[in-house]
Motif scaffolding. Structure first.
Motif, mmCIF file in Angstrom:
data_model
loop_
_atom_site.group_PDB
_atom_site.id
_atom_site.type_symbol
_atom_site.label_atom_id
_atom_site.label_comp_id
_atom_site.label_asym_id
_atom_site.label_seq_id
_atom_site.Cartn_x
_atom_site.Cartn_y
_atom_site.Cartn_z
ATOM 1 N N ILE A 145 0.841 -1.202 0.000
ATOM 2 C CA ILE A 145 0.000 0.000 0.000
ATOM 3 C C ILE A 145 0.873 1.249 0.000
ATOM 4 O O ILE A 145 0.643 2.174 -0.789
ATOM 5 N N SER B 103 2.677 1.607 -3.457
ATOM 6 C CA SER B 103 1.753 1.894 -4.549
ATOM 7 C C SER B 103 1.160 3.295 -4.438
ATOM 8 O O SER B 103 1.145 4.056 -5.417
ATOM 9 N N CYS B 104 0.673 3.652 -3.259
ATOM 10 C CA CYS B 104 0.027 4.955 -3.075
ATOM 11 C C CYS B 104 1.050 6.094 -3.111
ATOM 12 O O CYS B 104 0.750 7.180 -3.608
ATOM 13 N N LYS C 109 1.817 6.639 -6.775
ATOM 14 C CA LYS C 109 0.675 7.212 -7.493
ATOM 15 C C LYS C 109 0.387 8.652 -7.085
ATOM 16 O O LYS C 109 0.036 9.480 -7.925
ATOM 17 N N CYS C 110 0.536 8.981 -5.813
ATOM 18 C CA CYS C 110 -0.006 10.236 -5.286
ATOM 19 C C CYS C 110 1.021 11.328 -4.988
ATOM 20 O O CYS C 110 0.647 12.492 -4.880
ATOM 21 N N GLU D 124 -2.511 15.690 -2.457
ATOM 22 C CA GLU D 124 -1.775 14.462 -2.151
ATOM 23 C C GLU D 124 -2.458 13.688 -1.026
ATOM 24 O O GLU D 124 -2.595 12.465 -1.096
ATOM 25 N N CYS E 4 -5.606 12.070 -2.351
ATOM 26 C CA CYS E 4 -5.222 10.948 -3.209
ATOM 27 C C CYS E 4 -4.810 9.742 -2.378
ATOM 28 O O CYS E 4 -5.235 8.615 -2.648
ATOM 29 N N ILE E 5 -4.010 9.966 -1.355
ATOM 30 C CA ILE E 5 -3.560 8.862 -0.506
ATOM 31 C C ILE E 5 -4.737 8.234 0.238
ATOM 32 O O ILE E 5 -4.857 7.009 0.320
ATOM 33 N N ARG F 108 -7.861 8.106 -0.697
ATOM 34 C CA ARG F 108 -8.640 7.316 -1.665
ATOM 35 C C ARG F 108 -7.900 6.053 -2.074
ATOM 36 O O ARG F 108 -8.497 4.977 -2.201
ATOM 37 N N CYS F 109 -6.612 6.181 -2.295
ATOM 38 C CA CYS F 109 -5.798 5.038 -2.714
ATOM 39 C C CYS F 109 -5.820 3.931 -1.651
ATOM 40 O O CYS F 109 -6.059 2.765 -1.963
ATOM 41 N N LYS G 228 -9.309 2.313 -1.452
ATOM 42 C CA LYS G 228 -9.546 1.391 -2.561
ATOM 43 C C LYS G 228 -8.734 0.115 -2.392
ATOM 44 O O LYS G 228 -9.221 -0.987 -2.678
ATOM 45 N N PHE G 229 -7.524 0.243 -1.938
ATOM 46 C CA PHE G 229 -6.663 -0.918 -1.727
ATOM 47 C C PHE G 229 -7.325 -1.875 -0.736
ATOM 48 O O PHE G 229 -7.374 -3.087 -0.963
#
Length: 86
Positions: A36, A39-40, A43-44, A58, A61-62, A64-65, A68-69
């Motif tokens: 996690i 990946s996050c 991405k963010c 940021e 985004c984190i 949400r990431c 979702k994970f």
């Protein structure tokens, strides 16, 4: 009664299988956390750090990431559990 003796008795009653399962669970949780985070972060968060704190974008985004994970992880676990029951 000595506390030392009580401690020794409880250590002797520890089931090695339970320890192995706990170690495996810890390894799984650590692996999930690391995936996690990697990946996050990728991405963010921009590779060009301009501020010491996360920007609002940021942080959102984190959030949400990670959410979702976990949602996907739960769904996969449920699906695997159903497959195991059949």
């Amino acid at each position: 009664m000595s506390f030392y003796n009580a401690g020794m008795q409880s250590q002797q009653m520890v089931n090695p299988q339970n320890i192995a399962m706990a170690e495996q669970e810890l390894e799984s949780v650590t692996d999930l956390f690391n995936r996690i985070a990697e990946s996050c972060h990728t991405k963010c968060i921009s590779t060009k750090y301009t501020q010491s704190d996360l920007t609002q974008g940021e942080a959102v985004c984190i959030d949400r990431c990670v959410s979702k994970f976990f949602e996907v992880n739960v769904k996969i676990g449920e699906k695997m559990q159903k497959m195991g029951q059949n």
